[in-house]
Motif scaffolding. Structure first.
Motif, PDB file in Angstrom:
ATOM      1  N   TRP A  70      -4.391  15.167   5.224  1.00  0.00           N
ATOM      2  CA  TRP A  70      -3.817  13.952   4.932  1.00  0.00           C
ATOM      3  C   TRP A  70      -4.920  13.171   4.252  1.00  0.00           C
ATOM      4  CZ3 TRP A  70      -0.426  11.726   1.999  1.00  0.00           C
ATOM      5  CH2 TRP A  70      -0.146  10.439   1.813  1.00  0.00           C
ATOM      6  N   TYR A  71      -5.062  12.870   3.087  1.00  0.00           N
ATOM      7  CA  TYR A  71      -6.134  12.198   2.551  1.00  0.00           C
ATOM      8  C   TYR A  71      -5.893  10.811   1.872  1.00  0.00           C
ATOM      9  CZ  TYR A  71      -8.071  16.579   3.308  1.00  0.00           C
ATOM     10  OH  TYR A  71      -8.505  17.766   4.039  1.00  0.00           O
ATOM     11  N   GLY A  72      -4.613  10.328   2.086  1.00  0.00           N
ATOM     12  CA  GLY A  72      -3.962   9.063   1.866  1.00  0.00           C
ATOM     13  C   GLY A  72      -4.496   8.032   2.770  1.00  0.00           C
ATOM     14  N   ARG A  73      -3.878   6.883   2.618  1.00  0.00           N
ATOM     15  CA  ARG A  73      -4.379   5.897   3.627  1.00  0.00           C
ATOM     16  C   ARG A  73      -3.728   5.987   4.952  1.00  0.00           C
ATOM     17  NH1 ARG A  73       0.127   3.551   0.646  1.00  0.00           N
ATOM     18  NH2 ARG A  73       1.551   2.228   2.141  1.00  0.00           N
ATOM     19  N   ARG A  74      -4.536   5.475   5.781  1.00  0.00           N
ATOM     20  CA  ARG A  74      -4.104   5.846   7.285  1.00  0.00           C
ATOM     21  C   ARG A  74      -3.540   4.370   7.918  1.00  0.00           C
ATOM     22  NH1 ARG A  74      -5.555  10.800  10.007  1.00  0.00           N
ATOM     23  NH2 ARG A  74      -5.999  12.140   8.346  1.00  0.00           N
ATOM     24  N   LEU A  75      -3.871   3.598   7.120  1.00  0.00           N
ATOM     25  CA  LEU A  75      -3.815   1.873   7.541  1.00  0.00           C
ATOM     26  C   LEU A  75      -2.515   1.277   6.618  1.00  0.00           C
ATOM     27  CD1 LEU A  75      -7.344   0.982   6.761  1.00  0.00           C
ATOM     28  CD2 LEU A  75      -6.334   1.234   9.272  1.00  0.00           C
ATOM     29  N   LYS A  76      -1.957   0.161   7.114  1.00  0.00           N
ATOM     30  CA  LYS A  76      -0.983  -0.496   6.416  1.00  0.00           C
ATOM     31  C   LYS A  76       0.244   0.527   5.695  1.00  0.00           C
ATOM     32  CE  LYS A  76      -4.375  -3.810   4.916  1.00  0.00           C
ATOM     33  NZ  LYS A  76      -5.739  -3.048   5.313  1.00  0.00           N
ATOM     34  N   LEU A  77       0.640   1.317   6.532  1.00  0.00           N
ATOM     35  CA  LEU A  77       1.370   2.348   6.280  1.00  0.00           C
ATOM     36  C   LEU A  77       2.614   1.921   5.931  1.00  0.00           C
ATOM     37  CD1 LEU A  77       0.614   4.813   9.363  1.00  0.00           C
ATOM     38  CD2 LEU A  77      -0.089   5.256   6.936  1.00  0.00           C
ATOM     39  N   ASN A  78       3.327   1.027   6.349  1.00  0.00           N
ATOM     40  CA  ASN A  78       4.741   0.680   5.846  1.00  0.00           C
ATOM     41  C   ASN A  78       4.551  -0.692   5.087  1.00  0.00           C
ATOM     42  OD1 ASN A  78       3.646  -1.028   8.063  1.00  0.00           O
ATOM     43  ND2 ASN A  78       5.688  -1.208   8.957  1.00  0.00           N
ATOM     44  N   GLU A  79       3.425  -1.012   4.116  1.00  0.00           N
ATOM     45  CA  GLU A  79       3.266  -1.915   3.461  1.00  0.00           C
ATOM     46  C   GLU A  79       3.228  -1.482   2.128  1.00  0.00           C
ATOM     47  OE1 GLU A  79       0.331  -4.562   4.564  1.00  0.00           O
ATOM     48  OE2 GLU A  79       0.499  -4.298   6.703  1.00  0.00           O
ATOM     49  N   LEU A  80       3.813  -2.291   0.902  1.00  0.00           N
ATOM     50  CA  LEU A  80       3.633  -1.697  -0.569  1.00  0.00           C
ATOM     51  C   LEU A  80       2.254  -2.241  -0.967  1.00  0.00           C
ATOM     52  CD1 LEU A  80       6.981  -2.085  -2.164  1.00  0.00           C
ATOM     53  CD2 LEU A  80       5.587   0.195  -1.433  1.00  0.00           C
ATOM     54  N   PRO A  81       1.361  -1.383  -1.608  1.00  0.00           N
ATOM     55  CA  PRO A  81       0.089  -2.136  -2.125  1.00  0.00           C
ATOM     56  C   PRO A  81       0.612  -2.839  -3.687  1.00  0.00           C
ATOM     57  CG  PRO A  81       0.422   0.103  -2.922  1.00  0.00           C
ATOM     58  CD  PRO A  81       1.319   0.274  -1.849  1.00  0.00           C
ATOM     59  N   LEU A  82       1.527  -2.699  -4.209  1.00  0.00           N
ATOM     60  CA  LEU A  82       2.023  -3.254  -5.434  1.00  0.00           C
ATOM     61  C   LEU A  82       3.456  -2.836  -5.709  1.00  0.00           C
ATOM     62  CD1 LEU A  82      -0.582  -3.091  -8.027  1.00  0.00           C
ATOM     63  CD2 LEU A  82      -0.340  -5.181  -6.771  1.00  0.00           C
ATOM     64  N   THR A  83       4.453  -3.867  -6.156  1.00  0.00           N
ATOM     65  CA  THR A  83       5.652  -3.537  -6.264  1.00  0.00           C
ATOM     66  C   THR A  83       6.039  -2.242  -7.132  1.00  0.00           C
ATOM     67  OG1 THR A  83       6.368  -5.704  -6.262  1.00  0.00           O
ATOM     68  CG2 THR A  83       7.854  -4.161  -7.211  1.00  0.00           C
ATOM     69  N   GLY A  84       5.289  -2.111  -8.427  1.00  0.00           N
ATOM     70  CA  GLY A  84       5.355  -0.794  -9.029  1.00  0.00           C
ATOM     71  C   GLY A  84       6.834  -1.047  -9.910  1.00  0.00           C
ATOM     72  N   ASN A  85       7.056   0.348 -10.569  1.00  0.00           N
ATOM     73  CA  ASN A  85       8.375   0.708 -11.235  1.00  0.00           C
ATOM     74  C   ASN A  85       9.228   1.402 -10.346  1.00  0.00           C
ATOM     75  OD1 ASN A  85       8.152  -0.964 -13.596  1.00  0.00           O
ATOM     76  ND2 ASN A  85       6.490   0.267 -14.251  1.00  0.00           N
ATOM     77  N   GLY A  86       8.798   1.873  -9.262  1.00  0.00           N
ATOM     78  CA  GLY A  86       9.723   2.440  -8.238  1.00  0.00           C
ATOM     79  C   GLY A  86       8.770   2.446  -6.894  1.00  0.00           C
ATOM     80  N   ASN A  87       9.791   2.994  -5.910  1.00  0.00           N
ATOM     81  CA  ASN A  87       9.159   3.192  -4.405  1.00  0.00           C
ATOM     82  C   ASN A  87       9.501   4.346  -3.696  1.00  0.00           C
ATOM     83  OD1 ASN A  87      11.258   1.880  -2.922  1.00  0.00           O
ATOM     84  ND2 ASN A  87      10.885   0.413  -4.526  1.00  0.00           N
ATOM     85  N   ILE A  88       8.687   4.850  -2.758  1.00  0.00           N
ATOM     86  CA  ILE A  88       9.028   6.046  -1.874  1.00  0.00           C
ATOM     87  C   ILE A  88       9.003   5.487  -0.528  1.00  0.00           C
ATOM     88  CG2 ILE A  88       6.757   7.106  -2.094  1.00  0.00           C
ATOM     89  CD1 ILE A  88       8.475   9.868  -1.860  1.00  0.00           C
TER      90      ILE A  88
END
Length: 438
Positions: A70-88
């Motif tokens: 896994w090469y994505g973030r390992r911090l702030k896992l349950n936070e959104l970086p920005l709102t965007g036009n969708g979320n998962i």
């Protein structure tokens, strides 16, 4: 270029902009999670189809795949970086705890703003990566409209014992690191793919990939924070040289089926073959994607948390690649506009845009209000741009009226201006810190 929706900063400015960033993304009270408590050191890739038209939209699950690392973030896992036009969102099935969130934009949502979407239905593939849950988890995905309202959503369950979740190995494609800032699990990994390069042309691809990385790392804040990035070039071969230019009747067989004239916009260069893009990167550390197209034709595009695509051989490639990375990585909006632009209704003027460098003044306090000098007129006259380097200048997001940008000139407005404005610079810097610092 049409695309969905940053020169060093003094410490006081960064502190203030971080506060604004936290307010916008709503990340001020989330409980910090430990990665190893919830996730294996592996990736769950999920392929979806987004479909429908202006009247109705759907999200459909295609397949789930898992791979090591896994090469994505390992911090702030349950936070959104920005709102965007969708979320998962990933939720632990047993406890109901939210254990991972991310946001995105998509080509499909952009298509919904076209005239074609008034008369026919279409579907487009989309691919997302999440860390592999150790236990059964509910995966939720939601699409939003320009008013930030849900327009389509679905939920499905990932089970660790599900034998139909495909286990994928490593790609056989050769790759070469062009810049190493650190351990792939601790920094931001950017993969650069070849599009329209035959096996015999890969030496040329690596040359242009080097130019792209040099362009990125010569711009602030990437230059000052280069140790937080890895760039890896992946030699993904095509059957034919070049990319498709529909208006010239020139169609090519390429690795990712990219073409100009997306939505009949001559210079908008995209691909909708995202599963193939991610197939090419199996086993290679990555979380953000740049695709270099083997063409001198001017064009490109950038979609937030999806990919950047740019013509490699056009002389404007260096500024274009930086601009488009501002979209795909930084979530920045376009700051240019034209009177009577066909996209001038992209941003409702009674709703605050989610992009950090655009405002309708509906909730300017959540943007860069605390970053402008006291006494700066709002709106700020363009005639006073030399006096007020950071202000509130009308025109942006394709609209001449009702949408405002933070500076008269910026890399997000044109390709001749050499830097990001201070607000865009700070927005990118904040994201880099979000991904790499506790």
């Amino acid at each position: 270029m049409k695309a969905i929706r940053r020169i060093c900063i003094w410490s006081w400015f960064v502190t203030l902009s971080l506060q604004a960033f936290a307010a916008v993304s709503g990340n001020t009270g989330a409980k910090e999670l430990k990665f190893d408590d919830w996730f294996a050191d592996s990736t769950l890739r999920i392929d979806y189809q987004f479909g429908g038209n202006v009247s109705s939209q759907q999200v459909m699950l295609d397949k789930q795949l898992k791979s090591s690392g896994w090469y994505g973030r390992r911090l702030k896992l349950n936070e959104l970086p920005l709102t965007g036009n969708g979320n998962i969102t990933v939720t632990d099935k047993a406890t109901g705890d939210t254990i991972y969130r991310n946001s995105f934009s998509s080509l499909f949502q952009e298509w919904l703003s076209t005239d074609e979407a008034l008369t026919i239905k279409r579907s487009m593939p989309n691919t997302f990566l999440v860390p592999l849950p150790k236990r059964a988890a509910v995966i939720s995905i939601e699409l939003l409209n320009a008013r930030h309202e849900p327009i389509a959503a679905m939920k499905h369950v990932y089970r660790p014992d599900d034998e139909l979740v495909e286990v994928v190995g490593e790609s056989s494609l050769p790759y070469r690191y062009l810049h190493r800032g650190g351990d792939p699990k601790e920094v931001i990994d950017v993969a650069i793919l070849a599009e329209g390069y035959t096996e015999e042309e890969m030496d040329s691809f690596y040359v242009y990939a080097e130019k792209a990385v040099s362009a990125m790392l010569n711009h602030e804040p990437f230059k000052a924070m280069a140790d937080r990035f890895n760039f890896v070039a992946v030699a993904s071969p095509s059957a034919e040289s070049g990319v498709s230019i529909p208006r010239k009747g020139d169609w090519k067989q390429t690795a990712f089926g990219s073409h100009f004239s997306t939505f009949y916009s001559d210079r908008y260069l995209t691909t909708d073959r995202l599963p193939q893009v991610h197939d090419a990167l199996r086993g290679i550390p990555y979380e953000h994607i740049i695709i270099l197209a083997n063409t001198p034709e001017y064009g490109g595009g950038g979609i937030f948390n999806s990919y950047v695509m740019s013509s490699a051989k056009h002389p404007a490639m260096p500024p274009v690649i930086v601009h488009e990375f501002g979209h795909s990585f930084g979530g920045l909006g376009d700051e240019y506009f034209y009177e009577g632009d066909v996209m001038e209704d992209s941003y409702p003027t009674d709703v605050e845009p989610w992009e950090p460098n655009l405002t309708t003044l509906v909730d300017f306090g959540s943007k860069w209000e605390n970053l402008i000098e006291q006494g700066t007129p709002i709106p700020t006259p363009v005639a006073d741009a030399k006096r007020y380097a950071t202000g509130v200048f009308e025109g942006g997001g394709y609209s001449a009226k009702g949408v405002y940008r933070p500076a008269d000139e910026c890399r997000m407005r044109n390709n001749t201006y050499p830097t990001f404005c201070r607000v865009c610079d700070a927005a990118i810097r904040n994201l880099i810190l979000f991904y790499t610092e506790p």
